[in-house]
Design an enzyme around this catalytic site. Structure first.
Site: not given
Ligand code: ADP
Ligand code: MG
Length: 285
Positions: A40-41, A44, A46, A170
């Site tokens: 899910q979005t 974690g 990315s 993606e």
């Molecule tokens: N640069 C950042 N600073 C703080 N929190 C972050 C940052 N990037 C992502 N997050 C948080 O980390 C969690 C995982 O994000 P992410 O890795 O982007 O997930 P996905 O790619 O699966 O959507 C989310 O709760 C997001 O809000």
């Molecule tokens: Mg992502």
């Protein structure tokens, strides 16, 4: 050789503000194959892949990338060696195009890695051929291209340094069906060239058709790490729990099964579904 996450923990922020995002992640991504990362979005994905080129470092645990070991102690200057091996295609990479011509944009990476101008141009041309951008648009502005072409030019910029590992976050998001199909073909070609591919995607049909291995993240933990056939033959409530769908051929087979058709395992592709119907329902050879 492969990518191995070993008990990796990672939080954004420090101290009381620390928000754990990766929790005791252990997972492998095999060499020369396509690994899909799904979930899910916010699960974690990315954050996970940004550890593969050392853009982020684990708070604890380690990531072994071929012969490189990444830990919280890894020095910035040592990351140069890692970044030469790992090409990272971020989400919407076309937003980072900047040069006056397609060719100059793609040659920028190799120049930055210390190649001479001519070698860089040759590397750029080869990468543009790999992604299927025809020669008559190499001298055009990248901003004059279609969305799918811009995406492929941006990817060529990453491939021009000939990384052994290609990570894509993606890569087909927002492209039209033709643009998506071209890009999926490209990903298969890259695998054919022996590259290790790590692909974040939301589309389970892509996972079913392309991936050799799948890592499923759920709230920052590994919920599954297995091949697509095993992944898409789990009990139905598991998919609800981790928030992923079945690929359409598998869902269709599931619906038939629930309607009383004697279908065994869920297939990954339409072709596999058709042959299962022939064999298991009609009893054809
Ligand atoms: N640069 C950042 N600073 C703080 N929190 C972050 C940052 N990037 C992502 N997050 C948080 O980390 C969690 C995982 O994000 P992410 O890795 O982007 O997930 P996905 O790619 O699966 O959507 C989310 O709760 C997001 O809000
Ligand atoms: Mg992502």
């Amino acid at each position: 050789m492969a990518i191995n996450f070993e008990q990796v923990n990672f939080s954004y922020g420090q101290g009381k503000l620390a928000q754990p995002v990766l929790k005791d992640i252990s997972a492998s991504m095999p060499s020369g194959e396509i690994t899909a990362i799904v979930g899910q979005t916010g699960s974690g994905k990315s954050t996970l892949v940004q550890h593969i080129n050392g853009l982020l470092k684990p708070d604890s645990g380690r990531v072994v990338i071929n012969d490189f070991v990444l830990t919280s102690q890894t020095k910035e200057k040592d990351l140069v060696k890692l970044r030469a091996q790992v090409g990272m295609v971020f989400q919407f990479p076309e937003n980072q195009l900047f040069a006056e011509t397609v060719l100059a944009d793609v040659a920028y990476g190799p120049v930055n890695f210390g190649m001479g101008k001519e070698a860089a141009q040759a590397a750029a041309k080869k990468a543009l051929q790999t992604v299927g951008i025809p020669e008559d648009i190499w001298d055009k502005s990248p901003f004059a291209l279609s969305g799918g072409q811009m995406r492929r030019v941006a990817i060529a910029g990453v491939l021009a340094t000939d990384p052994e590992i290609v990570v894509m976050d993606e890569p087909v998001a927002g492209l039209d069906p033709k643009g998506q199909a071209d890009l999926l073909n490209l990903i298969e070609n890259l695998k054919g060239q022996g590259k290790t591919i790590v692909l974040i995607t939301h589309q389970m049909e892509q996972v079913a058709a392309l991936a050799d291995w799948v890592v499923v993240l759920h709230h920052g933990e590994v919920a599954a790490a297995e091949n697509p056939l095993a992944l898409f033959n789990r009990p139905l409530d598991w998919y609800q729990e981790v928030g992923i769908d079945l690929p359409r051929p598998a869902q269709f087979a599931e619906d038939l099964h629930q309607g009383g058709w004697p279908l065994g395992q869920r297939p990954l592709t339409v072709k596999a579904l058709a042959s299962q119907i022939n064999q298991e329902v009609w009893g054809d050879e």
